[in-house]
Design an enzyme around this catalytic site. Sequence first.
Site, mmCIF file in Angstrom:
data_model
loop_
_atom_site.group_PDB
_atom_site.id
_atom_site.type_symbol
_atom_site.label_atom_id
_atom_site.label_comp_id
_atom_site.label_asym_id
_atom_site.label_seq_id
_atom_site.Cartn_x
_atom_site.Cartn_y
_atom_site.Cartn_z
ATOM 1 N N HIS A 1 44.823 20.448 103.986
ATOM 2 C CA HIS A 1 45.333 19.349 103.557
ATOM 3 C C HIS A 1 46.765 18.964 102.805
ATOM 4 O O HIS A 1 46.104 19.357 102.324
ATOM 5 C CB HIS A 1 44.690 17.523 104.141
ATOM 6 C CG HIS A 1 45.751 16.669 104.896
ATOM 7 N ND1 HIS A 1 46.616 16.289 104.098
ATOM 8 C CD2 HIS A 1 45.268 16.345 106.321
ATOM 9 C CE1 HIS A 1 47.258 15.040 104.721
ATOM 10 N NE2 HIS A 1 46.791 15.551 105.940
ATOM 11 N N HIS A 2 48.269 18.780 103.370
ATOM 12 C CA HIS A 2 48.837 18.597 102.507
ATOM 13 C C HIS A 2 48.896 17.640 100.742
ATOM 14 O O HIS A 2 49.433 17.630 100.134
ATOM 15 C CB HIS A 2 49.998 18.408 103.632
ATOM 16 C CG HIS A 2 51.329 19.237 102.379
ATOM 17 N ND1 HIS A 2 51.735 19.653 100.896
ATOM 18 C CD2 HIS A 2 52.443 20.043 103.418
ATOM 19 C CE1 HIS A 2 52.735 19.962 101.011
ATOM 20 N NE2 HIS A 2 53.200 20.104 102.007
ATOM 21 N N ALA A 3 47.797 17.249 101.263
ATOM 22 C CA ALA A 3 47.662 15.937 100.533
ATOM 23 C C ALA A 3 46.839 16.402 99.075
ATOM 24 O O ALA A 3 47.176 15.678 98.171
ATOM 25 C CB ALA A 3 46.413 14.480 101.329
ATOM 26 N N ASN B 1 50.068 18.739 94.621
ATOM 27 C CA ASN B 1 51.541 18.398 94.804
ATOM 28 C C ASN B 1 52.516 18.251 94.133
ATOM 29 O O ASN B 1 52.732 17.776 93.313
ATOM 30 C CB ASN B 1 52.209 17.733 96.144
ATOM 31 C CG ASN B 1 51.311 17.764 97.965
ATOM 32 O OD1 ASN B 1 51.969 19.035 97.930
ATOM 33 N ND2 ASN B 1 50.939 17.245 97.799
#
Lengths: 458, 458
Positions: free
Chosen positions: A135-137, A306
């Site tokens: 997941h990009h989170a 991120n």
Amino acid sequence: MNRLTLLDAMFLGLESPELPAHVAGLQIYELPKGKGSAWLHGLMEELRQRPPGSPFNEKLRPRLGGLPELVVDEDFDPDFHIRHTVLPRPGTDEQLRSLLARLHANLMDRDRPLWEFHLIEGLQNRRFAFYIKIHHAICDGATFSKWMSQSTTVSASGKDMRPIWQRPRVRANRTARTGLDALQAPVNLLATARDLGLGLGQLTGKLVRRRFLQGDRRIALPLSSPSTALTAPPTASRNLAFTHFPLAELKAMGKSSGATLNDVVLAICDAALRRFLSEQGQTPAQPLVALVPVNLRPPDSEEEGNLVTSIQVKLGDPEQTPGERLAAISASMRSGKEMYADIPAVASQAYSLGAAGLAALGSGLHLEGILPPPFNLIISNVPGPRETRYFGGARMLETYPVSGIAPMSALNVTVYSYDGELFFGLVAGRRAMPHLNDLKLCIDEVYEEFREELPGAD
Amino acid sequence: MNRLTLLDAMFLGLESPELPAHVAGLQIYELPKGKGSAWLHGLMEELRQRPPGSPFNEKLRPRLGGLPELVVDEDFDPDFHIRHTVLPRPGTDEQLRSLLARLHANLMDRDRPLWEFHLIEGLQNRRFAFYIKIHHAICDGATFSKWMSQSTTVSASGKDMRPIWQRPRVRANRTARTGLDALQAPVNLLATARDLGLGLGQLTGKLVRRRFLQGDRRIALPLSSPSTALTAPPTASRNLAFTHFPLAELKAMGKSSGATLNDVVLAICDAALRRFLSEQGQTPAQPLVALVPVNLRPPDSEEEGNLVTSIQVKLGDPEQTPGERLAAISASMRSGKEMYADIPAVASQAYSLGAAGLAALGSGLHLEGILPPPFNLIISNVPGPRETRYFGGARMLETYPVSGIAPMSALNVTVYSYDGELFFGLVAGRRAMPHLNDLKLCIDEVYEEFREELPGAD
């Protein structure tokens, strides 16, 4: 326990069944000499035994009135995360693409650590594949790439097998915040807020000055991109396409005009997409606009998670030679980068979140066709390892990024460098781009034309 | 073009990534003599050529201020709907379950006709499987069963192959509304509203009278079921388990006490679930409550779609012999049915929608553990074909229902009769019931005990 950052949480908050917010990598391996299906089954058994390290053993826990945090999942279920799939015979690349398009369209279970690992057996010519979805989170492209590198080896001996979820050591603490999340740390709240305010002011000032006073037409203004077939309401299913080219040739194409590898990728994508759209009767008169993510880490930073912002880059005019297109895009890119130069990270992140938020808002209100899209496609460039890599003794032949699409824009082209090649992973909404593989064919054609027509390319 | 009914739309409105609202069927076939993988690949090619009929060629179109309608999908994409999967060797039933649990957890693409068909190759002992997934907005169990029957043949010759999506003829018009949707037809709005009001009044009156004046303790009052491990917040992943028993034996178990097949199924599930929970240290003192869907179609009705209501049935007391448990449940079931007797369909549907809405509300507000669940599990019984069936010449060996779970209740047991056997399909939230297969083992044990202890059973 780790708090998510604002950007991490944005990838959760904007997610929907139509716009899953995970990223993935495809790795294609050659079976070691003399090994076959039995060896793969043994590999699968071994993988299931490997314990996950942070953040691969952590799941989300919501916090009332705050950003969610990651806590250890006490009931970690390896059978859920580590999966084994077989392609039907004959096991063509097209069958692989079709399987991956389905896997990539599925949302992840938010009640578990946000990753899946698929071993895919049965690919033609003694090959197998890994499809790794995160997941990009949890991570951006740079962190994903770092994890992928750490999970492969430079030696073919096959002794050092360590799958991506088995972390080498306790990772760097995420509290060293250089982006928008510094706003959350009370100790320097005032300083950060001042940076944000000043930075956004500087950005706006620069934008107006460059575009209107200096007449820099290469700057992409907000809401200036044309509507195309890609500006469609998002739908849940996906199409994928893949291609790759020698890295040295791509670099050579930019050489004579001082353009970067990234500029060349943008120019090829732009020319190919124009050809693809025109074959469908669409000929936008304005330049297309690409959203280009930018890694905000200082060189050699160990920080994971991120830490990105993005630049809106105006692409080429409708009719341009490869050289003209490359020069125009190279100038746009320089303008975009200069816009962000000397601007605090907090302000550039806020500005790019604004663009993403605008797209999400436009899509949520079904303004496709009314509001111009903030950008037409995402083009992302993630550097990968330079030397040949192995996993458990199997040589990695190819590795493609499989990224996510954004609201109001049905296409993402991400490129990933590995072992002297640049691998293009195309992801599109299947309803908006049912014939995505035709775009891949256009990219292949345009690549040949660039190679023929650019001075430095041969 | 077809309007959805209120009930159809409810299955869309209450759906979430954690609570997908589709139903599915698993069919296990034996490869015809002398046929192997090549035959299956040929079958797959042939299936892709078969054109879909209504509603398999229709997708949702929202209507402002009204229920969505179904319109023909002009870009129908057979490759999206018709899928081919291979199990890794050795192809055990457990591997099949694990694959299906993943497929069943995935939401469907709402921008396409709401069905998927999976041909699954590589199952041990010369078997293959179909997994057919259809959104509950399109059909209920009875309609699904009818479509499944129509897509198989009673002859082994293999000439009459017609997959489920290739409809035999234009289906019955859905405008003949006997349920809650009659409220939408202005012509009899007043009459229907009167029926609804009177009916709900009658229901409440009956409930109070029976429970409190007549002391009928077998009536399930709203919010009277105990909280168990099944009353957990819904999560996205699933576990499946399957078992089957001879139909004649199950019927014989109920014979001496005048209990129906359905009562026997409820009693076995109840005893097995109590044993399963007690092995995990949970011993609810009150009876569990099952939600039992009831088909509202008159016998021989051709009407497709959704036309169901449901009864909340109080199950047995903690310690009961098989005979006592069966008698108690049989009495509950009769009480529940009498409650609905002579009540207009519109009112019984409204009452049962109320229970479902209550559960959805409780789950949405995260009231698990505060509000008692409206029911502990769903137990559903769908009649299927009695004689041996074939597809393209392959004999159908087994066929299991794979249904959906409801808010505030992590378990669904659906049974389906076919060819002299009753097939149990168990679906559970994987977080709430990580060891679902242990419940299957409890069902097998309890079945044996019932067979030994009930007078009519041998």
